[in-house]
Design a protein around this motif. Structure first.
Motif, PDB file in Angstrom:
ATOM      1  N   SER A   1     -36.709   2.986   2.810  1.00 34.58           N
ATOM      2  CA  SER A   1     -37.871   4.229   2.164  1.00 34.58           C
ATOM      3  C   SER A   1     -38.858   3.532   1.398  1.00 34.58           C
ATOM      4  CB  SER A   1     -36.682   5.178   1.386  1.00 34.58           C
ATOM      5  OG  SER A   1     -36.269   4.233   0.502  1.00 34.58           O
ATOM      6  N   ASP A   2     -39.815   4.157   1.243  1.00 39.92           N
ATOM      7  CA  ASP A   2     -40.784   4.035   0.278  1.00 39.92           C
ATOM      8  C   ASP A   2     -41.582   2.552   0.436  1.00 39.92           C
ATOM      9  OD1 ASP A   2     -42.569   4.693  -1.759  1.00 39.92           O
ATOM     10  OD2 ASP A   2     -41.163   4.109  -3.350  1.00 39.92           O
TER      11      ASP A   2
ATOM     12  N   THR B   1     -42.237  -4.229   2.814  1.00 40.67           N
ATOM     13  CA  THR B   1     -42.478  -4.285   1.672  1.00 40.67           C
ATOM     14  C   THR B   1     -42.043  -3.226   0.770  1.00 40.67           C
ATOM     15  OG1 THR B   1     -44.252  -5.899   2.243  1.00 40.67           O
ATOM     16  CG2 THR B   1     -44.194  -5.299  -0.191  1.00 40.67           C
ATOM     17  N   ARG B   2     -41.299  -3.360  -0.330  1.00 42.88           N
ATOM     18  CA  ARG B   2     -40.852  -2.311  -1.147  1.00 42.88           C
ATOM     19  C   ARG B   2     -40.862  -3.005  -2.491  1.00 42.88           C
ATOM     20  NH1 ARG B   2     -36.244  -0.428  -1.875  1.00 42.88           N
ATOM     21  NH2 ARG B   2     -36.763   1.747  -1.950  1.00 42.88           N
TER      22      ARG B   2
ATOM     23  N   THR C   1     -40.660  -6.706  -3.006  1.00 42.36           N
ATOM     24  CA  THR C   1     -39.326  -7.294  -2.223  1.00 42.36           C
ATOM     25  C   THR C   1     -39.858  -7.141  -0.864  1.00 42.36           C
ATOM     26  OG1 THR C   1     -38.309  -5.555  -1.977  1.00 42.36           O
ATOM     27  CG2 THR C   1     -37.646  -6.741  -3.704  1.00 42.36           C
ATOM     28  N   THR C   2     -39.370  -8.217   0.047  1.00 44.68           N
ATOM     29  CA  THR C   2     -39.822  -7.990   1.374  1.00 44.68           C
ATOM     30  C   THR C   2     -38.167  -8.050   1.983  1.00 44.68           C
ATOM     31  OG1 THR C   2     -39.757 -10.115   1.830  1.00 44.68           O
ATOM     32  CG2 THR C   2     -41.887  -9.076   1.865  1.00 44.68           C
TER      33      THR C   2
ATOM     34  N   VAL D   1     -38.231   4.877   8.951  1.00 45.81           N
ATOM     35  CA  VAL D   1     -39.197   4.202   7.654  1.00 45.81           C
ATOM     36  C   VAL D   1     -39.770   5.343   7.127  1.00 45.81           C
ATOM     37  CG1 VAL D   1     -40.659   2.635   7.044  1.00 45.81           C
ATOM     38  CG2 VAL D   1     -39.229   2.096   8.862  1.00 45.81           C
ATOM     39  N   THR D   2     -39.710   5.329   5.701  1.00 40.28           N
ATOM     40  CA  THR D   2     -40.595   6.422   5.166  1.00 40.28           C
ATOM     41  C   THR D   2     -41.671   5.654   4.288  1.00 40.28           C
ATOM     42  OG1 THR D   2     -39.502   6.375   2.880  1.00 40.28           O
ATOM     43  CG2 THR D   2     -38.821   8.073   4.445  1.00 40.28           C
ATOM     44  N   VAL D   3     -43.098   6.101   4.375  1.00 39.30           N
ATOM     45  CA  VAL D   3     -44.287   5.490   3.893  1.00 39.30           C
ATOM     46  C   VAL D   3     -44.784   6.136   2.840  1.00 39.30           C
ATOM     47  CG1 VAL D   3     -46.635   5.179   4.823  1.00 39.30           C
ATOM     48  CG2 VAL D   3     -44.676   4.786   6.365  1.00 39.30           C
ATOM     49  N   ARG D   4     -45.055   5.164   1.935  1.00 36.02           N
ATOM     50  CA  ARG D   4     -45.776   5.704   0.439  1.00 36.02           C
ATOM     51  C   ARG D   4     -46.991   6.116   0.784  1.00 36.02           C
ATOM     52  NH1 ARG D   4     -45.700   2.207  -4.850  1.00 36.02           N
ATOM     53  NH2 ARG D   4     -43.612   2.437  -4.842  1.00 36.02           N
ATOM     54  N   ASP D   5     -47.324   7.269   0.254  1.00 40.55           N
ATOM     55  CA  ASP D   5     -48.678   7.666   0.204  1.00 40.55           C
ATOM     56  C   ASP D   5     -49.796   6.840  -0.386  1.00 40.55           C
ATOM     57  OD1 ASP D   5     -48.140   8.357  -2.386  1.00 40.55           O
ATOM     58  OD2 ASP D   5     -49.323  10.283  -2.045  1.00 40.55           O
TER      59      ASP D   5
END
Lengths: 264, 319
Positions: free
Chosen positions: B116-117, B131-132, B141-142, B152-156
């Motif tokens: 996520s994110d 990468t989060r 972090t990777t 996978v959720t992608v940050r806007d």
């Protein structure tokens, strides 16, 4: 109605810290109850005070150290707690959503709650996903990012507001049993009273291992492998005003006057 | 199975920006994995949405004519069925409030790992690296995803939107919805945060965050706002605490503001807050932590204690 609240003791980084490999040494952390979980506990305790919940049980996946934090949840009114931990969990650098779901699924099977409240996200790993994943695994209905809850136990419906982006709220009716992920601001979390803190000393925190839950070590295997950790590169190109408070305030005041904001 | 499936997001008749960012992220992954990019849109005016999503880099748009607005039970079932039909390697969903209301269920139901994110993604040799952020954005972090497929959720606002028109084929997908498994009903929407003050109209905002510590201390901020003829706004915790009403909140779940001057005081600059004020013409940050992310987008900064700097600033204008 029985309410299970998932809680987590989270590590918060101090302003200055050093990274070694893919982790940060313990000395740079402060430990606290996850902010979102504080609101979830409060919501459960209010359901109890309103005569809707008969029992509030807190569950955590955490080491012995976390009992101090979990006891705060008990001091605020949860009846008892379950703490899941063993060497296999400790050996995982990053417990992913799948692993947390497998563990909590078995806790739900043991406790048989009617309602599960979890925080929207944990402040440390920030997956923001365990509540909804758990709901799917235990075949409960769910709602994510709830900032208002009106429970009709007889009708078996939770009427919630979900906080969407841009100041819009979605009104949704959710069939029970359900998992709701609780957003900050839904209530005003109480401070534990002295009496509550004294009572919490006598409340049970049951320690369970994977074996106690009928799981083996494989349940903790994470599909996510932490490979690097670093401080984000500062992209700052700000003009920093230096000096004493008076000096910096003076420079900022000059800027605001120059730009015609104030003091004309 | 090297294809990418991205599911668009819409609300109340409009595609949300993140849908166009998902196309960019999806195309990037498809190029790296050597597959096609499928974009699905579920519910509402699907044909009009499909036209808008027929963008450069999209191979197929799947329209699923089920319902008007988002319902997580419907979205989960449709995504499961699209997954079964298309056999994609990665399912890309928005890390929005609604994305997080079904992505974890999709991952659990399909027995796939969930990342996520994500703020960056790369596929190399069949391994997905995401990468989060962790610890409130203080570290990045990777993570490598050790699986053949993943959700996978992608940050806007991390990927630019794709805007150029494309030549995708548009296909209607006939989903079969198990109505008995739809156990939640959206009954309406409500705009919140109306009130006497409209912070989106202000030329100068004095915005206060957690650093104020106590409700009583807010007087100091109102004094500064008065001296500057400015309006007071805040970050989320101040509103959560009930110290200011919702109509003062700047950020993802509050208001988006674009004043001439935005003076952020005791605000660390979490991504949700920045989303609401990055368009300000001039950003000033006052914070004790020189590493606070607010300084990354500030034009001017003071590394100092607001309880020292703000009184001195008031003195400048009133003294």
């Amino acid at each position: 109605m029985k309410v299970l609240v998932t809680v987590k003791e989270v590590a918060q980084l101090e302003d200055d810290f050093e990274i070694a490999g893919t982790s940060v040494s313990d000395q740079y952390f402060e430990y606290d109850l996850n902010e979102w979980d504080d609101y979830a506990i409060e919501e459960a305790v209010q359901l109890q005070e309103d005569g809707i919940a008969d029992e509030v049980v807190a569950v955590t996946i955490g080491p012995e150290r976390s009992e101090e934090t979990i006891r705060m949840a008990l001091a605020k009114g949860a009846d008892r707690a379950v703490r899941v931990w063993d060497d296999a969990i400790e050996g995982q650098e990053l417990l992913d959503v799948g692993a947390k779901t497998r563990i909590l699924t078995e806790v739900v099977a043991e406790e048989d709650p009617d309602l599960v409240l979890s925080g929207v996200q944990a402040d440390d790993d920030s997956f923001g996903a365990t509540g909804v994943s758990l709901a799917d695994a235990i075949d409960f209905e769910w709602a994510a990012v709830v900032n208002d809850l009106d429970l009709d136990a007889d009708a078996g419906v939770a009427s919630v507001r979900r906080e969407l982006e841009g100041g819009v709220e979605e009104l949704t009716d959710v069939e029970l049993p359900a998992v709701l992920t609780i957003q900050t601001g839904i209530n005003e979390p109480r401070y534990a009273s002295l009496r509550g803190i004294r009572q919490a000393q006598r409340k049970e925190i049951a320690h369970m291992t994977l074996g106690d839950l009928g799981l083996d070590d494989a349940a903790t295997e994470s599909a996510l492998d932490l490979t690097d950790m670093y401080e984000p590169e500062s992209e700052s190109d700000a003009t920093i005003f230096e000096g004493s408070a008076e000096d910096t305030a003076g420079q900022l005041a000059d800027l605001l006057r120059d730009k015609g904001v104030a003091g004309q | 199975m090297s294809d990418i499936l991205a599911v668009a997001e819409h609300r109340r008749g409009e595609l949300r920006d993140v849908s166009f960012e998902l196309v960019t992220a999806g195309r990037q992954l498809a190029d790296q994995s050597g597959g096609d990019l499928h974009v699905a849109v579920v519910g509402g005016t699907v044909d009009a949405y499909a036209d808008a999503l027929n963008l450069d880099g999209v191979d197929v748009v799947h329209t699923v004519d089920e319902g008007e607005e988002f319902n997580h039970d419907v979205y989960e079932q449709v995504t499961d069925q699209l997954y079964a039909e298309l056999d994609p390697q990665y399912v890309l969903l928005p890390n929005s409030v609604n994305g997080l209301d079904y992505a974890p269920a999709v991952a659990n139901g399909l027995d796939l790992p969930l990342v996520s994110d994500a703020v960056d993604l790369a596929v190399d040799g069949g391994v997905l690296t995401a990468t989060r952020e962790m610890y409130g954005g203080k570290v990045e972090t990777t993570v490598d995803v050790d699986a053949d497929a993943a959700v996978v959720t992608v940050r806007d606002a991390e990927w630019p939107p794709t805007e150029e028109a494309g030549d995708a084929s548009v296909e209607a997908f006939d989903a079969s919805i198990d109505e008995a498994a739809v156990r939640s009903t959206v009954t309406g929407f409500e705009e919140v945060g109306a009130g006497d003050v409209d912070i989106t109209e202000a030329d100068v905002l004095v915005s206060i965050g957690r650093g104020i510590e106590e409700e009583e201390n807010l007087d100091l901020i109102f004094d500064l706002a008065e001296a500057l003829d400015a309006t007071v706004s805040s970050s989320r915790p101040i509103v959560d605490n009930g110290w200011l009403p919702k109509n003062r909140q700047v950020g993802q779940s509050g208001k988006v503001v674009t004043p001439e001057f935005y003076i952020a005081i005791g605000i660390s600059g979490a991504v949700q807050h920045v989303a609401g004020m990055k368009g300000a013409e001039n950003i000033v940050a006052i914070n004790t932590d020189p590493n606070a992310p607010i300084f990354d987008i500030a034009d001017y900064g003071i590394h100092g204690d607001l309880f020292d700097v703000v009184p001195a600033l008031i003195e400048e204008f009133e003294g």
